[in-house]
Design a protein around this motif. Structure first.
Motif, short mmCIF file in Angstrom:
data_model
loop_
_atom_site.label_atom_id
_atom_site.label_comp_id
_atom_site.label_asym_id
_atom_site.label_seq_id
_atom_site.Cartn_x
_atom_site.Cartn_y
_atom_site.Cartn_z
N LEU A 1 43.28 36.92 44.96
CA LEU A 1 43.37 38.33 44.61
C LEU A 1 43.48 39.20 45.85
O LEU A 1 44.18 40.22 45.85
N ALA A 2 42.82 38.79 46.92
CA ALA A 2 42.95 39.53 48.18
C ALA A 2 44.35 39.35 48.76
O ALA A 2 44.96 40.31 49.25
N GLU A 3 44.86 38.15 48.69
CA GLU A 3 46.22 37.89 49.18
C GLU A 3 47.23 38.72 48.39
O GLU A 3 48.24 39.18 48.93
N ALA A 4 46.96 38.93 47.10
CA ALA A 4 47.86 39.71 46.26
C ALA A 4 47.68 41.21 46.44
O ALA A 4 48.48 41.99 45.90
N GLY A 5 46.65 41.63 47.15
CA GLY A 5 46.41 43.04 47.35
C GLY A 5 45.63 43.70 46.24
O GLY A 5 45.48 44.93 46.22
N ILE A 6 45.12 42.92 45.30
CA ILE A 6 44.36 43.47 44.18
C ILE A 6 42.92 43.77 44.59
O ILE A 6 42.31 44.74 44.13
N VAL A 7 42.37 42.95 45.46
CA VAL A 7 41.04 43.16 46.04
C VAL A 7 41.22 43.33 47.54
O VAL A 7 41.94 42.55 48.17
N PRO A 8 40.60 44.33 48.16
CA PRO A 8 40.73 44.50 49.61
C PRO A 8 40.18 43.30 50.37
O PRO A 8 39.11 42.77 50.01
N VAL A 9 40.87 42.88 51.41
CA VAL A 9 40.40 41.76 52.22
C VAL A 9 39.01 42.06 52.78
O VAL A 9 38.15 41.17 52.83
N SER A 10 38.78 43.29 53.16
CA SER A 10 37.48 43.66 53.73
C SER A 10 36.33 43.44 52.75
O SER A 10 35.19 43.20 53.15
N ARG B 1 50.84 44.38 39.01
CA ARG B 1 50.82 45.58 39.84
C ARG B 1 49.47 45.61 40.52
O ARG B 1 48.44 45.77 39.86
N ALA B 2 49.48 45.46 41.83
CA ALA B 2 48.21 45.40 42.57
C ALA B 2 47.38 46.65 42.37
O ALA B 2 46.15 46.60 42.28
N GLU B 3 48.05 47.80 42.27
CA GLU B 3 47.32 49.06 42.13
C GLU B 3 46.88 49.32 40.70
O GLU B 3 46.11 50.26 40.45
N ASP B 4 47.33 48.49 39.76
CA ASP B 4 46.99 48.68 38.35
C ASP B 4 46.76 47.32 37.70
O ASP B 4 47.63 46.79 37.00
#
Length: 310
Positions: free
Chosen positions: A106-115, A79-82
């Motif tokens: 992790l950025a691709e997975a949405g766990i870490v923001p790309v920015s 869960r990217a948000e958790d």
């Protein structure tokens, strides 16, 4: 020349269903294209992060991008948000210096923001040059000294079994880690406990800090050694996405029937996808000139688009 940097945040693809159930929703071709696109973006993120420092373990990140994409875009439940969701599968990065590639995944997975990738290696960043679990969301262990990852993975897989969890452990190792005796002790322990919930991936790029792996300490025949330790063993081209996905499918199928741990030995090329870097000497820790970063991105994009249109 104008620098073009890809900063678009990928679609959040939180994955909670087992991989087998997700596969029924797309064709083989769609699956291959989706995961290959993730590998391209991981490589692009890694180049952007490398430019922040002007140097680093960029070559390993490019070489291992297909392996990381296969895990994060196809295999892992999360869960990217958790990031601490108890039902998640665990990805353990033994090789802490590969963190630049892991952050990209992790950025691709949405766990870490790309920015946030722009902060890589900077003071007070959550993305230090060597992976630290205390800093980075989704980073399960701190992989500093090599040879400890598989040992931790075995204990974690055993603990999850005792808890009645269906979560799986994916452990990423380097071929240099096969020099370490602790790796082989852990391998025997995993077979002894029949840890079918454990899959190891070994990045065989034939290079380590002190030189070529076969000149530092010969570990071949690697396949036969893992088989002798009792593991279900496959060796594939780690930069061939179709072969990687098939290997993961085979590992999952045999785990359901035999209970043995699985290892996928992945032959990769340092700098894969960027011809300028594929042939560069002293590739373990690359120093890339300021004017070369955009050229690297252009070569990466040209190669990816060329394959997509073939």
């Amino acid at each position: 020349m104008t620098t073009v940097r890809e900063t678009t945040t990928p679609e959040l693809h939180t994955q909670e269903l087992p991989q087998k159930e997700r596969m029924t929703q797309e064709t083989v071709t769609d699956r291959l294209e989706r995961v290959s696109a993730a590998a391209y973006r991981i490589r692009h993120h890694a180049l952007n992060m490398g430019e922040v420092q002007g140097q680093g373990y960029v070559g390993q990140a490019l070489g291992a991008a297909d392996m990381l994409a296969a895990v994060y875009a196809d295999q892992l439940r999360y869960r990217a948000e958790d990031p601490h969701w108890e039902g998640r599968d665990r990805f353990l990065l033994s090789t802490g210096h590969y963190a630049i590639g892991h952050y990209a995944a992790l950025a691709e997975a949405g766990i870490v923001p790309v920015s946030e990738l722009e902060t890589y290696g900077s003071d007070d960043s959550r993305l230090p040059m060597s992976g630290m679990s205390t800093y980075t969301p989704g980073m399960e262990i701190s992989g500093g000294s090599l040879g400890h990852g598989l040992t931790i993975a075995v204990g974690m897989a055993l603990g999850l079994r005792y808890q009645g969890s269906s979560a799986r452990i994916y452990n990423f190792l380097s071929d240099g880690e096969l020099d370490e005796g602790s790796t082989w002790e852990a391998a025997m322990g995993a077979h002894h406990h029949q840890l079918g919930n454990l899959t190891a991936m070994v990045d065989i790029n034939a290079l380590q800090a002190d030189g070529k792996t076969d000149t530092v300490l010969r570990t071949e025949p690697i396949t036969e050694k893992w088989e002798a330790a009792g593991w279900y063993t496959q060796r594939v081209d780690g930069n061939d996405m179709a072969a990687l996905l098939a290997a993961f499918d085979n590992a999952a199928a045999q785990a359901a029937t035999s209970g043995r741990p699985s290892v996928i030995l992945c032959d990769t090329k340092v700098g894969r996808g960027v011809p300028l870097l594929e042939e560069r000497e002293k590739a373990h820790f690359m120093r890339i000139e300021e004017h070369e970063w955009q050229l690297c991105r252009e070569q990466l994009t040209a190669g990816y688009e060329g394959k997509a249109s073939a």
